[in-house]
Structure formats: C-alpha cells, structure tokens
Write a protein that holds these residues in place. Sequence first.
Motif, PDB file in Angstrom:
ATOM      1  N   LEU A  18       5.966  12.382  -4.607  1.00  0.00           N
ATOM      2  CA  LEU A  18       5.175  11.418  -3.854  1.00  0.00           C
ATOM      3  C   LEU A  18       4.767  10.291  -4.784  1.00  0.00           C
ATOM      4  O   LEU A  18       4.283  10.532  -5.895  1.00  0.00           O
ATOM      5  CB  LEU A  18       3.925  12.084  -3.289  1.00  0.00           C
ATOM      6  CG  LEU A  18       2.984  11.169  -2.527  1.00  0.00           C
ATOM      7  CD1 LEU A  18       3.587  10.820  -1.178  1.00  0.00           C
ATOM      8  CD2 LEU A  18       1.634  11.832  -2.341  1.00  0.00           C
ATOM      9  N   THR A  19       4.991   9.059  -4.358  1.00  0.00           N
ATOM     10  CA  THR A  19       4.598   7.890  -5.139  1.00  0.00           C
ATOM     11  C   THR A  19       3.575   7.088  -4.355  1.00  0.00           C
ATOM     12  O   THR A  19       3.804   6.752  -3.194  1.00  0.00           O
ATOM     13  CB  THR A  19       5.808   7.000  -5.458  1.00  0.00           C
ATOM     14  OG1 THR A  19       6.767   7.763  -6.200  1.00  0.00           O
ATOM     15  CG2 THR A  19       5.388   5.782  -6.277  1.00  0.00           C
ATOM     16  N   VAL A  20       2.443   6.787  -4.977  1.00  0.00           N
ATOM     17  CA  VAL A  20       1.428   5.924  -4.388  1.00  0.00           C
ATOM     18  C   VAL A  20       1.586   4.533  -4.983  1.00  0.00           C
ATOM     19  O   VAL A  20       1.538   4.360  -6.200  1.00  0.00           O
ATOM     20  CB  VAL A  20       0.007   6.457  -4.652  1.00  0.00           C
ATOM     21  CG1 VAL A  20      -1.028   5.496  -4.081  1.00  0.00           C
ATOM     22  CG2 VAL A  20      -0.159   7.848  -4.043  1.00  0.00           C
ATOM     23  N   ILE A  21       1.812   3.533  -4.121  1.00  0.00           N
ATOM     24  CA  ILE A  21       1.914   2.142  -4.568  1.00  0.00           C
ATOM     25  C   ILE A  21       0.595   1.467  -4.243  1.00  0.00           C
ATOM     26  O   ILE A  21       0.213   1.329  -3.086  1.00  0.00           O
ATOM     27  CB  ILE A  21       3.089   1.423  -3.889  1.00  0.00           C
ATOM     28  CG1 ILE A  21       4.398   2.145  -4.224  1.00  0.00           C
ATOM     29  CG2 ILE A  21       3.160  -0.035  -4.332  1.00  0.00           C
ATOM     30  CD1 ILE A  21       5.614   1.552  -3.547  1.00  0.00           C
ATOM     31  N   TRP A  22      -0.128   1.037  -5.257  1.00  0.00           N
ATOM     32  CA  TRP A  22      -1.498   0.568  -5.103  1.00  0.00           C
ATOM     33  C   TRP A  22      -1.547  -0.867  -4.593  1.00  0.00           C
ATOM     34  O   TRP A  22      -0.777  -1.725  -5.017  1.00  0.00           O
ATOM     35  CB  TRP A  22      -2.239   0.658  -6.439  1.00  0.00           C
ATOM     36  CG  TRP A  22      -2.139   2.018  -7.051  1.00  0.00           C
ATOM     37  CD1 TRP A  22      -1.330   2.416  -8.058  1.00  0.00           C
ATOM     38  CD2 TRP A  22      -2.862   3.189  -6.640  1.00  0.00           C
ATOM     39  NE1 TRP A  22      -1.498   3.749  -8.313  1.00  0.00           N
ATOM     40  CE2 TRP A  22      -2.428   4.253  -7.471  1.00  0.00           C
ATOM     41  CE3 TRP A  22      -3.827   3.439  -5.666  1.00  0.00           C
ATOM     42  CZ2 TRP A  22      -2.933   5.542  -7.346  1.00  0.00           C
ATOM     43  CZ3 TRP A  22      -4.325   4.721  -5.535  1.00  0.00           C
ATOM     44  CH2 TRP A  22      -3.886   5.754  -6.366  1.00  0.00           C
ATOM     45  N   GLY A  23      -2.454  -1.131  -3.688  1.00  0.00           N
ATOM     46  CA  GLY A  23      -2.708  -2.488  -3.240  1.00  0.00           C
ATOM     47  C   GLY A  23      -3.576  -3.237  -4.244  1.00  0.00           C
ATOM     48  O   GLY A  23      -4.280  -2.632  -5.054  1.00  0.00           O
ATOM     49  N   SER A  24      -3.517  -4.559  -4.200  1.00  0.00           N
ATOM     50  CA  SER A  24      -4.317  -5.382  -5.108  1.00  0.00           C
ATOM     51  C   SER A  24      -4.466  -6.764  -4.499  1.00  0.00           C
ATOM     52  O   SER A  24      -3.776  -7.100  -3.526  1.00  0.00           O
ATOM     53  CB  SER A  24      -3.629  -5.498  -6.475  1.00  0.00           C
ATOM     54  OG  SER A  24      -2.524  -6.390  -6.409  1.00  0.00           O
ATOM     55  N   PRO A  25      -5.369  -7.611  -5.043  1.00  0.00           N
ATOM     56  CA  PRO A  25      -5.493  -8.981  -4.523  1.00  0.00           C
ATOM     57  C   PRO A  25      -4.204  -9.777  -4.612  1.00  0.00           C
ATOM     58  O   PRO A  25      -4.020 -10.759  -3.888  1.00  0.00           O
ATOM     59  CB  PRO A  25      -6.586  -9.595  -5.423  1.00  0.00           C
ATOM     60  CG  PRO A  25      -7.398  -8.419  -5.876  1.00  0.00           C
ATOM     61  CD  PRO A  25      -6.407  -7.312  -6.059  1.00  0.00           C
ATOM     62  N   LYS A  26      -3.262  -9.344  -5.465  1.00  0.00           N
ATOM     63  CA  LYS A  26      -2.008 -10.044  -5.621  1.00  0.00           C
ATOM     64  C   LYS A  26      -0.865  -9.355  -4.875  1.00  0.00           C
ATOM     65  O   LYS A  26       0.293  -9.704  -5.041  1.00  0.00           O
ATOM     66  CB  LYS A  26      -1.658 -10.161  -7.109  1.00  0.00           C
ATOM     67  CG  LYS A  26      -2.643 -11.009  -7.897  1.00  0.00           C
ATOM     68  CD  LYS A  26      -2.216 -11.121  -9.348  1.00  0.00           C
ATOM     69  CE  LYS A  26      -3.195 -11.987 -10.143  1.00  0.00           C
ATOM     70  NZ  LYS A  26      -2.788 -12.100 -11.569  1.00  0.00           N
ATOM     71  N   GLY A  27      -1.210  -8.382  -4.054  1.00  0.00           N
ATOM     72  CA  GLY A  27      -0.181  -7.658  -3.316  1.00  0.00           C
ATOM     73  C   GLY A  27       0.032  -6.270  -3.881  1.00  0.00           C
ATOM     74  O   GLY A  27      -0.825  -5.720  -4.589  1.00  0.00           O
ATOM     75  N   LEU A  28       1.177  -5.671  -3.579  1.00  0.00           N
ATOM     76  CA  LEU A  28       1.460  -4.325  -4.039  1.00  0.00           C
ATOM     77  C   LEU A  28       1.672  -4.305  -5.543  1.00  0.00           C
ATOM     78  O   LEU A  28       2.333  -5.180  -6.112  1.00  0.00           O
ATOM     79  CB  LEU A  28       2.709  -3.771  -3.335  1.00  0.00           C
ATOM     80  CG  LEU A  28       2.585  -3.572  -1.824  1.00  0.00           C
ATOM     81  CD1 LEU A  28       3.914  -3.102  -1.254  1.00  0.00           C
ATOM     82  CD2 LEU A  28       1.482  -2.584  -1.498  1.00  0.00           C
ATOM     83  N   ALA A  29       1.118  -3.286  -6.174  1.00  0.00           N
ATOM     84  CA  ALA A  29       1.238  -3.135  -7.622  1.00  0.00           C
ATOM     85  C   ALA A  29       2.268  -2.055  -7.941  1.00  0.00           C
ATOM     86  O   ALA A  29       3.047  -1.638  -7.092  1.00  0.00           O
ATOM     87  CB  ALA A  29      -0.134  -2.788  -8.214  1.00  0.00           C
ATOM     88  N   ARG A  30       2.240  -1.547  -9.176  1.00  0.00           N
ATOM     89  CA  ARG A  30       3.191  -0.528  -9.586  1.00  0.00           C
ATOM     90  C   ARG A  30       2.814   0.815  -8.991  1.00  0.00           C
ATOM     91  O   ARG A  30       1.653   1.094  -8.727  1.00  0.00           O
ATOM     92  CB  ARG A  30       3.239  -0.422 -11.112  1.00  0.00           C
ATOM     93  CG  ARG A  30       3.701  -1.702 -11.794  1.00  0.00           C
ATOM     94  CD  ARG A  30       3.699  -1.536 -13.300  1.00  0.00           C
ATOM     95  NE  ARG A  30       4.667  -0.549 -13.734  1.00  0.00           N
ATOM     96  CZ  ARG A  30       5.952  -0.818 -13.995  1.00  0.00           C
ATOM     97  NH1 ARG A  30       6.410  -2.041 -13.795  1.00  0.00           N
ATOM     98  NH2 ARG A  30       6.772   0.112 -14.410  1.00  0.00           N
ATOM     99  N   GLY A  31       3.817   1.672  -8.777  1.00  0.00           N
ATOM    100  CA  GLY A  31       3.577   2.984  -8.197  1.00  0.00           C
ATOM    101  C   GLY A  31       3.315   4.039  -9.248  1.00  0.00           C
ATOM    102  O   GLY A  31       3.683   3.903 -10.421  1.00  0.00           O
TER     103      GLY A  31
END
Length: 365
Positions: A18-31
Amino acid sequence: MSSYGKGVPPREGNPLELTVIWGSPKGLARGAAPAGVTDGLATSQAAGDFDGDGRPDLATADGDGSIWVLHGPFTKDGAPARRTFTPADDRGGDRTLEALAAGDVDKDGITDLVGMIGWRESDIDAPNLFFWKGTRQGMAPHRTVDNHLGELVRGDALDVGDVNKDGFEDIVVGETYKGEHGPDIPPGGKITYLPGSAKGPVDAKSRFFHLETPGVPGSTRDTWAFGSAVSIGDTDGDRYEDIAIGARKTVGGKANAGTLIALRGGKNGPTVTGAREFTQDTKGVPGTAEKDDMFGSRAKFIDGNGDGRKDLAVTAIGENKNAGSVWFFTSNSTGLTAAGSSVFGGKAMGVSTAAWQRFGERYTG
C-alpha cells in the motif's frame, strides 16, 4: 493505492504494498508505504471513518476474499497503522472481493462498508454481497445482503449513496451475467437498488432496473453487460443522488463500443423519468465509437469544479488497443451534459500509453 513491484505483472502469488501519496499545497507529493503494510493488499479499496473517531481509515481487499482495515492517522514517518482482519466469508475458499464501497447506510454518523465478491462458477450458491456496520469499536461482523426474491445478490459493480434523500445511504449493485444466476437476472444484466435504514440495507424493499424496464435507454437486441459499472452522485443539486450505469452496446454498427446510462434519484429511489444515455457518438462527446472500446466500462462521480453538483469520469478501457482513456462530463441544473465534455489518456498523467495498459480501469476515492 496498491501496487506490484516494478516490472512485475499482476498475477496470483505476488506480494503487494500500500502506498500513501500525500497531499500538499503544491499538489500530490511523494508516496510512502506505512510500516507493516506491505503484504496481501490487492483488488479494491474504500476510505471512511469506520470507528467514528474523526480520522479516516482505509479498507482494502486481499485475494482471499478478506478485508484489511487500516485505521488512521497515517503518518509520513512510516509509523505503523493499526490493522484488523475481517473475513468476508466464514466458509473461506478461493473468492476475491471485486469491489468495496463505503457510506453511512444506517445514518448513525459512522461509516459502514459493503463488499462484493464476483461471480464464480464453483460457488454459484455462495453469498456474494456483504455489509459491515461501522461502530465505535470498529467494523462489526458482516452480514449477508439478500434481495426480496430470497436469492442472494451477486454482481460485478457497486456503489453507496443517498438516492432517495432520506439521510440513509443506499446500495446499488450491477449484475451483468445471466447464466445460472437465476430467472431474476434478465438478458443484458440489471442493477439492484437496496435502500438504507437504521438497521442497515433493507433487502425486502429492493428494486430492479434493466434493459426491459420501460424508460431505460437501450435494448437487449444490441446491449449487454448493463451494470458493468455503477456510480452514485447528485448531478443536478436536488439532493437526490443519481446513478450512472455502464453497459456494452453496439453503437453505429460497432459491437461493444459501449454506453453510459444515467438514472435520476427520487423519493422512491431510482426513476426512469429523465433518463439519459451517452456514447462516443453523442453530440458534444469527443471521439468516435469504435468496436470493443467498451465506453462506460468504469464510472466515478466527483465534484470536479466545486459547484456542489457531481461530474462524471467515464472510462473506455478498450480505447486505442486497450490502452484506455477517460472522459469527463460536467453537470448543470438538469444533470449530466455532453456539452464541454473532454477526454484524456495516460499521457496526460505521465504514465504509459502502450496497449493493454487499460488506463482508468479502477477509481478509488
């Protein structure tokens, strides 16, 4: 999201993570993969607050017909997420959960879970639709969901949403295969609507819609697999959630070109009044219907522009030699519209556009 190791094709026996791709003010970040969550996760996921603690959890199915529930919060430093294991069927067996959907079916403020096992010839009489009630202690033991004919519901696609605007979220199941399923499944497939209640889904009040239902677009002469995709969402802002249904249809003489049928919600559940149909040959829809495109093979309602009305993503997994493409339909006060619809493929997302990639085959969220 779940994924296989780099270069490893999806086949039985391969470990998944399972990979969680983190949200951020600049969009999706690294998983990143949360520690201890790297084995046995597979075919489908659904997010919700299954224990009512205000933090999102994730339910994911493995290849043995079982559910893993990963309780939030998920952390970027890889701290272990609590895991619980819930069997989908006490009798076991080689059965895969093809779809999961989450929603508050009993209106108690805690997310419930619905899981569907796809049809298998070896277990034709086995239960195929399950309901797990969410509680403060986590998901309660499952119960089987039946329809009013006493036959166990089995199918190919499902979603959860409030179709009749009573505050209880309802279940819609798509069933595409007649075969030995019984006489209640007409040629071409059907959808089953199961309303929610304080006690969960109300089996005795289920309703069926199919290609022989007056007012439903299409015909069993040129359409089949009605219900291969289902999604629920309010497209016109009336708070009755509508249903998008995929089917394989011959369009302009092109077999399996595919279609998307939209039924509106009402106080008694789905209604054929105002039903709409969209294909790649519909005016305003980009592209052209082609043999085996399978337009409508997957569908997912989202609010793409934040106006409170749901828009619709529709996949044709057979487009461009099974590379796959996704169409995006907006909505207005009358519901879904082809005007202004758009299409994109894997290239727009920076992924492969090679044949058999089947871009858009699954949606989660």
